[in-house]
Design a protein around this motif. Structure first.
Motif, PDB file in Angstrom:
ATOM      1  N   TRP A 123      -2.326  -3.018   3.299  1.00 41.05           N
ATOM      2  CA  TRP A 123      -1.186  -2.304   2.698  1.00 41.05           C
ATOM      3  C   TRP A 123      -1.093  -2.494   1.186  1.00 41.05           C
ATOM      4  O   TRP A 123      -0.177  -1.959   0.550  1.00 41.05           O
ATOM      5  CB  TRP A 123       0.113  -2.730   3.381  1.00 41.05           C
TER       6      TRP A 123
ATOM      7  N   PHE B   6       7.296 -10.727   6.934  1.00 43.03           N
ATOM      8  CA  PHE B   6       8.622 -10.963   7.517  1.00 43.03           C
ATOM      9  C   PHE B   6       8.589 -12.087   8.545  1.00 43.03           C
ATOM     10  O   PHE B   6       9.538 -12.854   8.670  1.00 43.03           O
ATOM     11  CB  PHE B   6       9.188  -9.677   8.137  1.00 43.03           C
TER      12      PHE B   6
ATOM     13  N   GLU C  18      12.117   1.601  10.249  1.00 45.35           N
ATOM     14  CA  GLU C  18      11.697   2.889  10.812  1.00 45.35           C
ATOM     15  C   GLU C  18      10.236   3.192  10.524  1.00 45.35           C
ATOM     16  O   GLU C  18       9.671   2.705   9.556  1.00 45.35           O
ATOM     17  CB  GLU C  18      12.599   4.033  10.309  1.00 45.35           C
TER      18      GLU C  18
HETATM   19  C1  LIG Z   1       4.393   2.416   8.166  1.00 46.63           C
HETATM   20  S1  LIG Z   1       5.287   1.492   6.978  1.00 46.63           S
HETATM   21  C2  LIG Z   1       6.884   1.682   7.570  1.00 46.63           C
HETATM   22  C3  LIG Z   1       7.514   2.932   7.023  1.00 46.63           C
HETATM   23  C4  LIG Z   1       8.437   2.637   5.899  1.00 46.63           C
HETATM   24  N1  LIG Z   1       9.693   2.162   6.414  1.00 46.63           N
HETATM   25  C5  LIG Z   1       8.639   3.775   4.931  1.00 46.63           C
HETATM   26  O1  LIG Z   1       9.708   3.886   4.328  1.00 46.63           O
HETATM   27  O2  LIG Z   1       7.691   4.544   4.708  1.00 46.63           O
HETATM   28  C6  LIG Z   1       4.895  -0.153   7.375  1.00 46.63           C
HETATM   29  C7  LIG Z   1       5.227  -1.135   6.261  1.00 46.63           C
HETATM   30  O3  LIG Z   1       5.180  -2.456   6.785  1.00 46.63           O
HETATM   31  C8  LIG Z   1       4.682  -3.337   5.812  1.00 46.63           C
HETATM   32  N2  LIG Z   1       4.236  -4.523   6.560  1.00 46.63           N
HETATM   33  C9  LIG Z   1       3.225  -4.621   7.462  1.00 46.63           C
HETATM   34  N3  LIG Z   1       3.207  -5.845   8.018  1.00 46.63           N
HETATM   35  C10 LIG Z   1       4.240  -6.546   7.485  1.00 46.63           C
HETATM   36  C11 LIG Z   1       4.754  -7.859   7.669  1.00 46.63           C
HETATM   37  N4  LIG Z   1       4.187  -8.712   8.511  1.00 46.63           N
HETATM   38  N5  LIG Z   1       5.839  -8.242   6.958  1.00 46.63           N
HETATM   39  C12 LIG Z   1       6.423  -7.397   6.078  1.00 46.63           C
HETATM   40  N6  LIG Z   1       5.973  -6.136   5.852  1.00 46.63           N
HETATM   41  C13 LIG Z   1       4.897  -5.709   6.547  1.00 46.63           C
HETATM   42  C14 LIG Z   1       3.634  -2.526   5.081  1.00 46.63           C
HETATM   43  O4  LIG Z   1       3.410  -3.004   3.786  1.00 46.63           O
HETATM   44  C15 LIG Z   1       4.272  -1.136   5.086  1.00 46.63           C
HETATM   45  O5  LIG Z   1       4.989  -0.899   3.911  1.00 46.63           O
END
Ligand SMILES: C[S@@+](CC[C@H](N)C(=O)[O-])C[C@H]1O[C@@H](n2cnc3c(N)ncnc32)[C@H](O)[C@@H]1O
Length: 263
Positions: free
Chosen positions: A12, A109, A127
């Protein structure tokens, strides 16, 4: 950081800022549009979030701020927790252009120390591709429960677990074989998956993208986990897929409340 977090952070963080600028535009233009029509960005979720003016909201895994900044424009005090510095950079620039405050914590998180945040949020909002980033769903649901005030609400919109048995799990990807059945609904091991925006880059560059590690949960696991954390389930609303197969569920929204003293 655990292995899943490390892998997903790398995925990411790869070219994310570049993507947001190419896909959504320069922060100043995006901010202008968010100010003009904030509720459009929140889609149907606004119905479940209610009047957010004056509310303290944790937008977990809030990415580049597409939901958090419109919420702040509508008067909420919003904190994003997300693993990607690139996402933070874009979100902070948009928030600045929109003239709103945004607290942005870059962290996995599952490893975030929430001691200072206990019982402090009116709403935790997540979401669009959330739960598959976690290997221990009970730990996550308990953390979310702890962060909410008594009377606080969880609004969680995510992809429907039925996608586990389709050959193509990405419900945005429309292919002829999208609904071919495969796999096991009850599988519980980590799977390798593409970072959501990889396919927006030219095919020749897609191979260079680091992959994600994902755990796909069943509906039973999801509901049981939030219920056992102490949440009272208010509603589980299922919605259709985003492609033409409207007879099959594509997403769900879980609304749940924290109504009693923390266990
Ligand atoms: C598909 S996006 C979710 C959609 C987002 N709410 C939006 O506004 O577009 C998933 C997000 O989760 C974050 N992410 C993935 N694993 C994570 C973790 N363990 N803790 C915090 N953030 C995480 C990524 O960086 C990414 O921004």
């Amino acid at each position: 950081m655990n292995k899943q977090g490390e892998v997903n952070k790398k995925a990411w963080s790869y070219r994310a800022y570049e993507l947001w600028v190419n896909k959504f535009g320069l922060p100043k233009d995006v901010a202008k549009d968010m100010i003009r029509q904030p509720k459009i960005y929140l889609r149907r979720d606004i119905e479940f979030l209610g009047n957010v003016n004056g509310k303290k909201i944790a937008n977990l895994l809030g990415s580049c701020g597409r939901k958090a900044i419109p919420l702040a424009i509508l008067g909420a005090d919003v904190t994003i927790v997300d693993i990607s510095e690139d996402n933070k950079k874009y979100a902070i620039e948009v928030a600045k252009e929109a003239g709103v405050n945004l607290t942005y914590i870059v962290s996995d998180f599952s490893e975030l120390n929430i001691d200072e945040m206990r019982n402090s949020f009116d709403i935790t909002y997540m979401e669009g591709g959330i739960l598959h980033y976690f290997l221990d769903l009970n730990e996550i649901s308990q953390k979310i429960y702890s962060m909410l005030k008594i009377g606080g609400r969880l609004v969680l919109n995510d992809f429907h677990p039925i996608r586990k048995i389709f050959k193509v799990r990405d419900i945005f990807e429309v292919r002829d074989d999208s609904l071919e059945l495969t796999g096991d609904y009850f599988e519980n091991e980590l799977k390798i998956g593409a970072v959501a925006y990889e396919k927006l880059f030219p095919v020749a560059e897609q191979n260079e993208f680091p992959k994600c590690l994902l755990r796909y949960w069943t509906m039973g696991e999801i509901i049981s986990s939030f219920a056992s954390a102490g949440f009272i389930i208010d509603k589980l609303v299922e919605g259709p897929r985003f492609d033409s197969n409207k007879n099959i569920p594509g997403e769900f929204t879980l609304i749940a409340s924290k109504l009693k003293i923390q266990r």
